[in-house]
Write an enzyme that holds these catalytic residues in place. Structure first.
Site, short mmCIF file in Angstrom:
data_model
loop_
_atom_site.label_atom_id
_atom_site.label_comp_id
_atom_site.label_asym_id
_atom_site.label_seq_id
_atom_site.Cartn_x
_atom_site.Cartn_y
_atom_site.Cartn_z
N GLN A 122 44.74 5.83 -12.55
CA GLN A 122 44.10 6.49 -11.59
C GLN A 122 44.68 5.91 -9.92
OE1 GLN A 122 39.93 6.35 -11.33
NE2 GLN A 122 39.60 8.15 -9.93
N GLY A 123 45.50 6.66 -9.48
CA GLY A 123 46.08 6.06 -8.17
C GLY A 123 45.49 6.76 -7.02
N SER A 152 42.47 4.97 -4.83
CA SER A 152 42.10 4.04 -3.85
C SER A 152 43.47 3.23 -3.21
CB SER A 152 41.35 2.82 -4.33
OG SER A 152 40.09 3.47 -4.97
N SER A 183 43.54 0.34 -11.81
CA SER A 183 43.35 -0.43 -13.19
C SER A 183 44.30 0.07 -14.43
CB SER A 183 42.03 0.46 -13.76
OG SER A 183 41.03 -0.24 -12.90
N GLU A 187 34.31 10.92 -14.27
CA GLU A 187 34.46 9.55 -14.11
C GLU A 187 33.10 9.14 -15.15
OE1 GLU A 187 35.82 7.70 -10.77
OE2 GLU A 187 36.02 5.80 -11.84
N GLU A 216 26.28 0.96 -2.18
CA GLU A 216 25.95 1.42 -0.99
C GLU A 216 26.26 3.06 -0.79
OE1 GLU A 216 27.72 -0.99 -1.20
OE2 GLU A 216 26.33 -2.76 -0.55
C1 FAD Z 1 37.04 -3.21 -11.50
C2 FAD Z 1 37.33 -2.09 -10.40
C3 FAD Z 1 38.30 -1.21 -11.01
C4 FAD Z 1 38.91 -0.17 -10.17
N1 FAD Z 1 39.68 0.76 -10.73
C5 FAD Z 1 40.19 1.69 -9.80
C6 FAD Z 1 41.12 2.69 -10.42
O1 FAD Z 1 41.63 2.70 -11.39
N2 FAD Z 1 41.80 3.36 -9.47
C7 FAD Z 1 41.39 3.38 -7.95
O2 FAD Z 1 41.84 4.46 -7.55
N3 FAD Z 1 40.44 2.88 -7.62
C8 FAD Z 1 39.80 1.87 -8.49
N4 FAD Z 1 39.01 0.99 -8.18
C9 FAD Z 1 38.61 0.81 -6.47
C10 FAD Z 1 37.20 1.40 -6.25
O3 FAD Z 1 36.90 2.92 -6.49
C11 FAD Z 1 37.00 1.17 -4.84
O4 FAD Z 1 36.89 -0.30 -4.63
C12 FAD Z 1 35.63 1.77 -4.26
O5 FAD Z 1 35.76 2.91 -4.07
C13 FAD Z 1 35.28 0.93 -2.72
O6 FAD Z 1 36.49 1.22 -1.92
P1 FAD Z 1 36.83 -0.11 -0.99
O7 FAD Z 1 37.14 -1.07 -2.07
O8 FAD Z 1 37.89 0.08 -0.34
O9 FAD Z 1 35.76 -0.42 -0.15
P2 FAD Z 1 35.39 0.33 1.16
O10 FAD Z 1 35.22 1.54 1.17
O11 FAD Z 1 36.20 -0.46 2.36
O12 FAD Z 1 33.92 -0.39 1.43
C14 FAD Z 1 33.59 -1.64 1.77
C15 FAD Z 1 32.11 -2.03 2.09
O13 FAD Z 1 31.54 -0.90 2.89
C16 FAD Z 1 30.51 -0.29 2.35
N5 FAD Z 1 30.69 1.30 2.80
C17 FAD Z 1 31.72 1.91 2.95
N6 FAD Z 1 31.50 3.06 3.53
C18 FAD Z 1 30.01 3.21 3.56
C19 FAD Z 1 29.26 4.06 4.18
N7 FAD Z 1 29.48 5.24 4.45
N8 FAD Z 1 27.90 3.66 4.06
C20 FAD Z 1 27.31 2.54 3.66
N9 FAD Z 1 28.53 1.47 3.30
C21 FAD Z 1 29.63 1.82 3.15
C22 FAD Z 1 30.90 -0.15 0.73
O14 FAD Z 1 29.61 0.08 0.19
C23 FAD Z 1 31.36 -1.68 0.51
O15 FAD Z 1 30.55 -2.45 0.59
C24 FAD Z 1 38.46 -0.20 -8.76
C25 FAD Z 1 37.50 -1.17 -8.13
C26 FAD Z 1 37.19 -2.08 -9.17
C27 FAD Z 1 36.05 -3.13 -8.56
#
Ligand code: FAD
Length: 380
Positions: free
Chosen positions: A123-124, A126, A158, A241, A361
């Site tokens: 899943q591409g 993020s 992933s 999902e 969050e």
């Molecule tokens: C084990 C694992 C597997 C994953 N696999 C995949 C995958 O296969 N494909 C894929 O596309 N993604 C994948 N992800 C990504 C995952 O979906 C993202 O990490 C997640 O959506 C958060 O995005 P970010 O890391 O960019 O954090 P950000 O969105 O940058 O957030 C950073 C922090 O700010 C907080 N925040 C952001 N916006 C708000 C708001 N509006 N209000 C309050 N707080 C806020 C968040 O809660 C977080 O604490 C995976 C993540 C993990 C940990």
């Protein structure tokens, strides 16, 4: 909510139990490549037994299972200590998306190899600057002859290192409003223009990767759901999902808790009031999670779509699982801090629970806004 199973559901459960008893997946390997091979082998066996995707319609190789039967499937998988199939993203999110939005030719081309595990999907979605705010993504796709050229970067992908196909959301219109300029593609990972770099986690394994995409080619018939319609198509993927996973997760939590109670008993710690109290609190949380997962199911059956319980169960599970890993560390002492041990792994892996599949969050925002009707975050 009626928690008793119908005759048909009981028959489904018994047939599955018998199959799982005859198809023991064997012990879980610790080493990463062996672990993946174990999951791939188990998927092949599920496929041969007709169990690879029970919720898929029979015309696509599934069993047309009801939601309750799907829940039973995940519960029984957890109970049998069987792994999630290697192509879990293809089965849970990938396949159901072209089933809704794809052409007949796409269904014919893609669904069979997902089911057999021949072609693994990732899943591409993020990107480095687009996670919670997915619509901010910058990966760009431009038309080129009878296809598209794509350039950009994805992260957290992933299983990309094992994948043949990537569900890729890219920007095809930079002028349109951010949710409207997106298009959903299936990108062939087997090309030099797509570089996969595994990211090493605190556990030592590399479940996810960075993707560097430099002028990659996507054939025109790998576009799903129409140009500019990517947000809606992506929502279909995201809605799928958590649907089945909630049941697998709650059973996994129960299993871990039972094992931890066993560890505490073996150390004579169940007589310790503090330990017993913490284990008791976790037992209550595991039960609440189980019942909330069923309540979510009832809502889908009644209203035809997932209710906010999906966000609630994911949030409750991540908190309970992190707490469980911490209690385990306290019960086991320094032993749980060693790398290469089961509980050491659980302690470190649990850190990601409150990020993956939607951060806590964001889930709290959903519950606040859509369940409690509070004002939307950051807006008056
Ligand atoms: C084990 C694992 C597997 C994953 N696999 C995949 C995958 O296969 N494909 C894929 O596309 N993604 C994948 N992800 C990504 C995952 O979906 C993202 O990490 C997640 O959506 C958060 O995005 P970010 O890391 O960019 O954090 P950000 O969105 O940058 O957030 C950073 C922090 O700010 C907080 N925040 C952001 N916006 C708000 C708001 N509006 N209000 C309050 N707080 C806020 C968040 O809660 C977080 O604490 C995976 C993540 C993990 C940990």
């Amino acid at each position: 909510m009626d928690l008793t199973f119908s005759e048909r559901e009981l028959a489904f459960r018994d047939e599955l139990r018998a199959w799982l008893a005859a198809n023991d997946p064997g012990p879980e390997p610790a080493e990463e490549a062996a672990h993946y091979a174990w999951r791939r082998d188990f998927q092949r066996r599920l496929y041969e037994g007709g169990w690879a995707a029970v919720h898929w319609p029979p015309e696509h190789g599934g069993r047309g299972a009801t939601l309750t039967e799907s829940a039973i499937f995940f519960e029984e998988l957890g109970r049998a200590r069987a792994p999630l199939p290697a192509n879990v993203l293809g089965i849970l999110l990938g396949g159901p998306t072209p089933m809704v939005w794809g052409t007949d030719a796409q269904k014919d081309r893609f669904l069979g190899p997902i089911l057999s595990g021949e072609e693994i999907w990732c899943q591409g979605f993020s990107e480095p600057d687009a996670g919670s705010d997915l619509a901010a993504l910058k990966t760009r796709a431009v038309p080129d002859g009878d296809g598209w050229r794509v350039t950009g970067q994805k992260v957290w992908t992933s299983g990309a290192q094992y994948s043949k196909w990537c569900m890729l959301v890219a920007r095809t219109d930079t002028e349109a409003a951010k949710h409207k300029g997106l298009t959903y593609f299936l990108m062939d990972m087997e090309q030099d223009a797509v570089q996969v770099r595994p990211l090493r986690q605190i556990t030592g394994e590399s479940e996810f990767n960075e993707l560097f995409i430099e002028d990659a080619w996507i054939a025109g018939d790998c576009l799903v759901g129409g140009v500019g319609n990517g947000w809606k198509v992506a929502l279909t993927t995201l809605m799928n999902e958590r649907a089945g996973l909630a049941f697998f997760l709650q059973v996994r939590l129960r299993r871990l808790l039972d094992d931890l109670i066993g560890e505490a008993a073996a150390r004579g710690l169940l007589q310790d009031d503090v330990v017993a109290d913490r284990l008791g609190a976790l037992h209550v949380k595991a039960e609440i999670l189980r019942l909330t997962a069923y309540r979510g199911l009832t809502a889908i059956e009644r209203y035809g779509q997932p209710g906010p319980e999906g966000s609630l169960t994911k949030w409750m599970w991540s908190e309970a699982n992190q707490e469980l890993a911490q209690v385990a560390a306290d019960v086991l002492g320094p032993e749980a801090l060693l790398q290469g041990t089961r509980w050491g792994y659980e302690l470190m892996r649990a850190r990601g629970n409150s990020i993956e599949g939607g951060t806590t969050e964001i889930l709290k925002n959903i519950v606040a806004e859509r369940v409690l009707g509070l004002p939307r975050a950051g807006r008056s």
